[in-house]
Scaffold this motif. Structure first.
Motif, PDB file in Angstrom:
ATOM      1  N   ARG A 115       0.861  -1.190   0.000  1.00 51.20           N
ATOM      2  CA  ARG A 115       0.000   0.000   0.000  1.00 51.20           C
ATOM      3  C   ARG A 115       0.893   1.235   0.000  1.00 51.20           C
ATOM      4  N   TYR A 116       0.557   2.149  -0.872  1.00 52.41           N
ATOM      5  CA  TYR A 116       1.381   3.364  -0.989  1.00 52.41           C
ATOM      6  C   TYR A 116       0.952   4.344   0.095  1.00 52.41           C
ATOM      7  N   GLU A 117       1.350   4.043   1.346  1.00 52.47           N
ATOM      8  CA  GLU A 117       0.973   4.891   2.475  1.00 52.47           C
ATOM      9  C   GLU A 117       2.159   5.754   2.865  1.00 52.47           C
ATOM     10  N   ARG A 118       1.904   6.759   3.731  1.00 53.69           N
ATOM     11  CA  ARG A 118       3.007   7.559   4.233  1.00 53.69           C
ATOM     12  C   ARG A 118       3.701   6.760   5.332  1.00 53.69           C
ATOM     13  N   PRO A 119       4.964   6.359   5.087  1.00 53.54           N
ATOM     14  CA  PRO A 119       5.603   5.488   6.076  1.00 53.54           C
ATOM     15  C   PRO A 119       5.792   6.194   7.412  1.00 53.54           C
ATOM     16  N   GLN A 120       5.517   5.508   8.487  1.00 54.69           N
ATOM     17  CA  GLN A 120       5.758   5.992   9.846  1.00 54.69           C
ATOM     18  C   GLN A 120       5.807   4.762  10.742  1.00 54.69           C
ATOM     19  N   LYS A 121       5.959   4.983  12.067  1.00 57.73           N
ATOM     20  CA  LYS A 121       6.088   3.827  12.962  1.00 57.73           C
ATOM     21  C   LYS A 121       4.898   2.868  12.799  1.00 57.73           C
ATOM     22  N   GLY A 122       5.189   1.631  12.492  1.00 55.67           N
ATOM     23  CA  GLY A 122       4.132   0.619  12.369  1.00 55.67           C
ATOM     24  C   GLY A 122       3.331   0.719  11.081  1.00 55.67           C
ATOM     25  N   ARG A 123       3.736   1.613  10.189  1.00 54.17           N
ATOM     26  CA  ARG A 123       3.014   1.745   8.916  1.00 54.17           C
ATOM     27  C   ARG A 123       4.021   1.650   7.770  1.00 54.17           C
ATOM     28  N   TYR A 124       3.871   0.633   6.956  1.00 52.78           N
ATOM     29  CA  TYR A 124       4.845   0.376   5.895  1.00 52.78           C
ATOM     30  C   TYR A 124       4.180   0.383   4.533  1.00 52.78           C
ATOM     31  N   ARG A 125       5.009   0.343   3.503  1.00 53.51           N
ATOM     32  CA  ARG A 125       4.472   0.215   2.142  1.00 53.51           C
ATOM     33  C   ARG A 125       4.474  -1.237   1.694  1.00 53.51           C
ATOM     34  N   GLU A 126       5.458  -1.981   2.146  1.00 54.96           N
ATOM     35  CA  GLU A 126       5.363  -3.432   1.975  1.00 54.96           C
ATOM     36  C   GLU A 126       5.006  -3.992   3.341  1.00 54.96           C
ATOM     37  N   VAL A 127       3.845  -4.620   3.417  1.00 55.48           N
ATOM     38  CA  VAL A 127       3.330  -5.127   4.684  1.00 55.48           C
ATOM     39  C   VAL A 127       3.294  -6.646   4.599  1.00 55.48           C
ATOM     40  N   HIS A 128       3.644  -7.302   5.703  1.00 56.43           N
ATOM     41  CA  HIS A 128       3.535  -8.759   5.750  1.00 56.43           C
ATOM     42  C   HIS A 128       2.255  -9.104   6.486  1.00 56.43           C
ATOM     43  N   GLN A 129       1.379  -9.785   5.796  1.00 59.81           N
ATOM     44  CA  GLN A 129       0.107 -10.163   6.421  1.00 59.81           C
ATOM     45  C   GLN A 129      -0.004 -11.675   6.504  1.00 59.81           C
ATOM     46  N   GLY A 130      -0.770 -12.136   7.477  1.00 60.40           N
ATOM     47  CA  GLY A 130      -1.141 -13.554   7.546  1.00 60.40           C
ATOM     48  C   GLY A 130      -2.605 -13.584   7.906  1.00 60.40           C
ATOM     49  N   GLY A 131      -3.359 -14.493   7.315  1.00 59.81           N
ATOM     50  CA  GLY A 131      -4.783 -14.473   7.634  1.00 59.81           C
ATOM     51  C   GLY A 131      -5.532 -15.691   7.156  1.00 59.81           C
ATOM     52  N   VAL A 132      -6.838 -15.607   7.349  1.00 59.79           N
ATOM     53  CA  VAL A 132      -7.748 -16.724   7.085  1.00 59.79           C
ATOM     54  C   VAL A 132      -8.996 -16.191   6.390  1.00 59.79           C
ATOM     55  N   GLU A 133      -9.513 -16.953   5.444  1.00 59.26           N
ATOM     56  CA  GLU A 133     -10.838 -16.649   4.866  1.00 59.26           C
ATOM     57  C   GLU A 133     -11.679 -17.917   4.980  1.00 59.26           C
ATOM     58  N   ILE A 134     -12.912 -17.767   5.435  1.00 60.93           N
ATOM     59  CA  ILE A 134     -13.826 -18.914   5.579  1.00 60.93           C
ATOM     60  C   ILE A 134     -15.071 -18.630   4.737  1.00 60.93           C
ATOM     61  N   LEU A 135     -15.429 -19.567   3.883  1.00 59.21           N
ATOM     62  CA  LEU A 135     -16.574 -19.358   2.986  1.00 59.21           C
ATOM     63  C   LEU A 135     -17.586 -20.479   3.192  1.00 59.21           C
ATOM     64  N   ASP A 136     -18.856 -20.109   3.127  1.00 57.49           N
ATOM     65  CA  ASP A 136     -19.903 -21.119   3.284  1.00 57.49           C
ATOM     66  C   ASP A 136     -21.178 -20.575   2.636  1.00 57.49           C
ATOM     67  N   LYS A 137     -22.130 -21.507   2.372  1.00 58.18           N
ATOM     68  CA  LYS A 137     -23.391 -21.053   1.762  1.00 58.18           C
ATOM     69  C   LYS A 137     -24.050 -20.049   2.689  1.00 58.18           C
ATOM     70  N   LYS A 138     -24.135 -20.422   3.967  1.00 60.67           N
ATOM     71  CA  LYS A 138     -24.647 -19.504   4.992  1.00 60.67           C
ATOM     72  C   LYS A 138     -23.749 -19.710   6.191  1.00 60.67           C
ATOM     73  N   LEU A 139     -23.035 -18.675   6.573  1.00 65.83           N
ATOM     74  CA  LEU A 139     -22.107 -18.835   7.693  1.00 65.83           C
ATOM     75  C   LEU A 139     -22.908 -18.972   8.977  1.00 65.83           C
ATOM     76  N   ASP A 140     -22.725 -20.075   9.682  1.00 61.39           N
ATOM     77  CA  ASP A 140     -23.496 -20.210  10.923  1.00 61.39           C
ATOM     78  C   ASP A 140     -22.791 -19.466  12.052  1.00 61.39           C
ATOM     79  N   ILE A 141     -23.491 -19.376  13.160  1.00 61.99           N
ATOM     80  CA  ILE A 141     -22.983 -18.559  14.267  1.00 61.99           C
ATOM     81  C   ILE A 141     -21.693 -19.163  14.847  1.00 61.99           C
ATOM     82  N   PHE A 142     -21.613 -20.501  14.844  1.00 58.25           N
ATOM     83  CA  PHE A 142     -20.402 -21.130  15.393  1.00 58.25           C
ATOM     84  C   PHE A 142     -19.179 -20.733  14.563  1.00 58.25           C
ATOM     85  N   THR A 143     -19.316 -20.843  13.230  1.00 54.11           N
ATOM     86  CA  THR A 143     -18.188 -20.512  12.354  1.00 54.11           C
ATOM     87  C   THR A 143     -17.792 -19.043  12.529  1.00 54.11           C
ATOM     88  N   THR A 144     -18.800 -18.187  12.641  1.00 54.18           N
ATOM     89  CA  THR A 144     -18.536 -16.753  12.807  1.00 54.18           C
ATOM     90  C   THR A 144     -17.739 -16.508  14.087  1.00 54.18           C
TER      91      THR A 144
END
Ligand code: HAM
Length: 423
Positions: A115-144
């Motif tokens: 992201r072409y952001e203004r670099p400052q403490k804790g804010r970078y242009r190359e960011v390392h992310q890790g994450g999860v995506e969960i997909l379902d026909k209808k997400l139930d409350i447990f999954t949420t």
């Protein structure tokens, strides 16, 4: 004299004092994903620009101001990914992963985003992310709820702290947000001339984005703006209360923030961010939320999604020195090599020893051949090796235990057995 070339603004080098920490975090993430039946995936670092316009949205700063566009041979417009969710959903549709009957689909990832952001403490242009995506026909409350628990619990385990809370909100469905937007427009209209040029644009494009503004005076104005809770449908309110109650009962500290909207357009329903309670870093360690229409809008089946991403750079910033040292210690060599015999015969034996160590999964390293024994021992101590393995002039081997300062003489043929016993 030639000019020194430096790294681009907003990027970081992970030198050997940081590289192992980053690698260990991603390794722990992979282990955590696997523990929770989340499939490991990777997607391209760049995508067609229109993917991000259609998902993240062209009213957002991420697309409007921060996309890194690639100059290419003109066949298509590409941009470096400014996040993962859009790409993961594109992967899901393009590869027809929805054909599998094994719902819900859970994907885990990590890597760089830009992201072409203004670099400052804790804010970078190359960011390392890790994450999860969960997909379902209808997400139930447990999954949420499970998704938000995963989000909180991995960070808690990694950082070894109870000092975290989840800031949480429910931004409703399209109709709910439309009503909210109308009232936000009425409210901000009175203040608009005192607000920043970005907010004036946001007012026209999407007044929800004003709630994300980082300008001090605009934050003050936004703090008195109408909150979403007044517009939520009864079932949305009930869902939100149930989510909050289940999280609290599961020992997750939450703080409801009826102004939390998140900076990406695809969210509907529950949204959340992770913060350190009373920590030095006031920035979010991660964020996520539910997206009901993203899969459908990209031409996939009618499915809902929920997910989150951590800023791994920020997790690294708040990782205690103790944990950092633990991670660095995992990458210390077991054995340091040294040879007195530098003849061709000696070197042949020295190479043979290194092969034996490799074949037996014993980590090792060495100083260059010019170093004498005492400076090699100093280097081995600095690198926290446990053993110094010396090849003597007569091609026998001496193993020094560097921690206990003891030593034994063995034959080359006994090396594997010797280290097997010390494990
Ligand atoms: P995001 O809130 O834009 O969400 O980013 C997630 C996290 O990445 C932030 O909470 C922050 O820790 C880190 N981050 C973002 N920008 C920067 C930056 N310039 N410098 C350092 N760290 C940064 C998303 O990206 C969504 N895709 C999350 C998601 C997944 N929602 C649903 N699924």
């Amino acid at each position: 004299m030639s000019e020194n070339i430096t790294k681009p603004r907003g990027t970081q080098d992970f030198c050997p004092d940081k590289g192992p920490i980053y690698r260990e975090i991603t390794r722990e993430l992979d282990r955590y994903f696997t523990l929770h039946g989340i499939k490991l995936v990777d997607i391209p670092m760049f995508e067609q620009t229109k993917l991000f316009i259609r998902t993240v949205g062209d009213s957002t700063d991420v697309v409007n101001k921060e996309l890194f566009d690639l100059v290419n041979k003109g066949e298509s417009q590409y941009s470096l990914r400014p996040e993962f969710t859009a790409g993961i959903v594109r992967m899901f549709i393009e590869n027809k992963l929805y054909a599998s009957p094994d719902l819900p689909y859970k994907f885990g990832y990590h890597g760089s985003m830009f992201r072409y952001e203004r670099p400052q403490k804790g804010r970078y242009r190359e960011v390392h992310q890790g994450g999860v995506e969960i997909l379902d026909k209808k997400l139930d409350i447990f999954t949420t709820v499970d998704c938000i628990c995963l989000f909180h619990n991995f960070a808690k385990k990694l950082l070894n702290t109870d000092n975290l809370y989840v800031s949480i909100n429910h931004i409703g469905c399209d109709e709910t947000r439309e009503k909210w937007k109308q009232d936000l427009r009425k409210y901000f209209k009175k203040h608009l001339k005192n607000m920043c040029p970005d907010c004036q644009r946001r007012f026209e494009q999407n007044p929800l984005r004003i709630l994300d503004c980082k300008v001090e005076d605009d934050i003050k104005i936004a703090s008195n703006a109408p909150t979403v809770d007044q517009y939520l449908l009864k079932e949305e309110k009930n869902e939100f209360e149930l989510i909050c109650s289940l999280l609290t009962k599961n020992n997750i500290k939450i703080k409801k923030d009826p102004h939390l909207v998140r900076g990406l357009d695809y969210y509907t329903g529950v949204v959340f961010e992770l913060y350190q309670d009373n920590g030095d870093l006031q920035l979010a360690l991660g964020g996520g939320g539910k997206y009901q229409n993203l899969v459908k809008n990209l031409g996939g089946p009618d499915m809902e999604g929920i997910g989150f991403s951590y800023g791994l750079d920020r997790l690294m910033m708040v990782l205690s020195q103790e944990r950092k040292d633990d991670f660095l210690d995992k990458f210390t060599p077991e054995v340091f090599l040294f040879t007195f015999n530098k003849t061709e015969k000696g070197l042949t034996e020295y190479i043979k020893i290194s092969n034996i160590l490799e074949q037996n999964n014993i980590s090792f390293t060495y100083a260059n051949l010019d170093k004498n024994l005492s400076s090699t021992i100093k280097q081995a101590d600095r690198e926290k090796a446990k053993y110094l393995l010396i090849l003597n002039e007569d091609l026998t081997v001496t193993v020094k235990n560097l921690l206990e300062r003891t030593q034994v003489d063995i034959k080359v043929s006994e090396i594997a057995k010797y280290f097997e016993r010390t494990k």
